[in-house]
Design a protein around this motif. Structure first.
Motif, PDB file in Angstrom:
ATOM      1  N   MET A   1       0.386  -1.011   0.123  1.00 23.18           N
ATOM      2  CA  MET A   1       0.343   0.392  -0.433  1.00 23.18           C
ATOM      3  C   MET A   1       0.528   1.330   0.354  1.00 23.18           C
ATOM      4  SD  MET A   1      -3.438  -0.819   2.830  1.00 23.18           S
ATOM      5  CE  MET A   1      -4.080   0.671   2.413  1.00 23.18           C
ATOM      6  N   THR A   4      -0.614   4.728  -1.199  1.00 25.91           N
ATOM      7  CA  THR A   4      -1.879   5.320  -1.022  1.00 25.91           C
ATOM      8  C   THR A   4      -0.533   5.999  -0.190  1.00 25.91           C
ATOM      9  OG1 THR A   4      -1.903   3.785   1.123  1.00 25.91           O
ATOM     10  CG2 THR A   4      -3.495   3.975  -0.720  1.00 25.91           C
ATOM     11  N   TYR A   5       0.413   6.073   1.027  1.00 29.11           N
ATOM     12  CA  TYR A   5       1.487   6.753   1.155  1.00 29.11           C
ATOM     13  C   TYR A   5       1.228   7.950   1.024  1.00 29.11           C
ATOM     14  CZ  TYR A   5       4.108   6.830   5.756  1.00 29.11           C
ATOM     15  OH  TYR A   5       4.114   6.922   7.127  1.00 29.11           O
ATOM     16  N   GLN A  57       5.053   0.100   5.710  1.00 32.04           N
ATOM     17  CA  GLN A  57       4.277   1.083   4.747  1.00 32.04           C
ATOM     18  C   GLN A  57       5.180   2.552   5.209  1.00 32.04           C
ATOM     19  OE1 GLN A  57       0.302   2.440   5.139  1.00 32.04           O
ATOM     20  NE2 GLN A  57      -0.171   0.006   5.277  1.00 32.04           N
ATOM     21  N   GLN A 103      -0.199   8.538   7.768  1.00 31.66           N
ATOM     22  CA  GLN A 103      -1.105   7.054   8.502  1.00 31.66           C
ATOM     23  C   GLN A 103      -2.230   7.130   9.408  1.00 31.66           C
ATOM     24  OE1 GLN A 103       1.933   7.998  11.361  1.00 31.66           O
ATOM     25  NE2 GLN A 103       2.596   5.486  10.970  1.00 31.66           N
ATOM     26  N   GLN A 106      -4.820   6.865   6.917  1.00 30.85           N
ATOM     27  CA  GLN A 106      -5.654   5.638   6.274  1.00 30.85           C
ATOM     28  C   GLN A 106      -6.799   5.135   7.116  1.00 30.85           C
ATOM     29  OE1 GLN A 106      -2.058   2.921   4.582  1.00 30.85           O
ATOM     30  NE2 GLN A 106      -1.145   4.182   4.693  1.00 30.85           N
ATOM     31  N   ARG A 109      -6.076   1.903   9.530  1.00 29.87           N
ATOM     32  CA  ARG A 109      -4.668   2.095  10.594  1.00 29.87           C
ATOM     33  C   ARG A 109      -5.149   3.026  12.004  1.00 29.87           C
ATOM     34  NH1 ARG A 109       0.136   2.700   8.488  1.00 29.87           N
ATOM     35  NH2 ARG A 109       0.549   2.335  10.482  1.00 29.87           N
TER      36      ARG A 109
END
Length: 288
Positions: A1, A4-5, A57, A103, A106, A109
């Motif tokens: 992923m 998407t970070y 990630q 963080q 998402q 998380r």
């Protein structure tokens, strides 16, 4: 992923100016995140960076972003409090504390109550302890202490009592709603910035799950010894507990000279483009 970070590095211009990286220098990015600060250091020809992060990630995302620098950057996954540089000493060390934008953004998380998600909050997802574990197994006094000491929540006992009486809780939104229902309702008046009633509790849980304050204390006690004479340590904090530890640690370590009598804050342009930078504080010290 890692695709998407996405994390916007705060106080980047001020941090790089304070660390003053130069060609041939070796630098430690103790919280690489998406790699923004490291990118600015490596943009100076001849610099090298050792990049740390406990979030897999973040490591994956920064490896992709910084891959064109080749062997000028190396990575280590883990808590910066556990890092051992061996024989290496650095010309500069940087640390961007707390939770990252990526963080928070998402939902899975579990750091934010804006979306329904499992009560997770682990920065290092290989550890076993989650926010759900703390909420559903800690006794009333333990929860109240967490909320008060790590979230500075004055209604900590009331909130803890209600949670113990109505648990278990499995999702972020369930917990946020439970907290909101026991908070006093304020009469509307002059316009004020609205802070969700669960904000301080969620901060406290995140800090407790990740043992953040203890890790910061350990890191700040070790990091000055990793600096070469004249090397600089720059720390960005986001709430009063982090900043208090940073301020006192930098002042009390004999081998450091504090270069920022007052913390550096984000300027108007950055605040406009990145509202999350409004709470950021930068402090810088130099190894004697």
């Amino acid at each position: 992923m890692c695709d998407t970070y996405h994390h916007i590095s705060v106080l980047a211009t001020e941090l790089i100016a304070g660390i003053a990286p130069h060609s041939g220098g070796l630098y430690l990015d103790a919280t690489v995140g998406g790699g923004g600060h490291s990118d600015l250091i490596l943009a100076i020809p001849g610099t090298q960076v050792v990049a740390l992060d406990q979030d897999a990630q973040a490591i994956a995302a920064s490896k992709i972003r910084l891959q064109h620098y080749g062997d000028r950057i190396s990575f280590w996954q883990g808590n910066f409090a556990d890092y051992d540089p061996g024989d290496h000493t650095f010309h500069g060390i940087i640390a961007d504390l707390g939770v990252s934008s990526a963080q928070l953004d998402q939902p899975e998380r579990g750091f934010s109550f804006r979306h329904e998600a499992p009560l997770d909050m682990r920065m290092n997802q290989t550890q076993s302890l989650t926010a759900a574990d703390l909420i559903n197994t800690s006794d009333e006094r333990e929860l109240a202490d967490i909320f008060y000491h790590y979230g500075e929540e004055r209604l900590s006992r009331r909130i803890a009592r209600h949670i113990v009486a109505t648990r278990p809780y499995e999702t972020t939104t369930e917990l946020a709603q439970a907290i909101a229902c026991v908070m006093p309702r304020h009469k509307s008046g002059r316009t004020k910035t609205f802070i969700h009633p669960a904000t301080r509790v969620f901060q406290a849980l995140r800090i407790a799950v990740n043992a953040e304050l203890k890790s910061i204390e350990t890191f700040l006690n070790k990091a000055p010894l990793w600096l070469q004479p004249g090397g600089r340590l720059g720390v960005i904090s986001f709430h009063s507990l982090e900043d208090r530890i940073t301020k006192h640690s930098l002042r009390e370590i004999d081998c450091l000279k504090v270069l920022t009598k007052k913390p550096i804050y984000a300027q108007t342009e950055e605040l406009t483009h990145n509202p999350r930078s409004r709470s950021a504080k930068l402090r810088i010290a130099e190894r004697l």
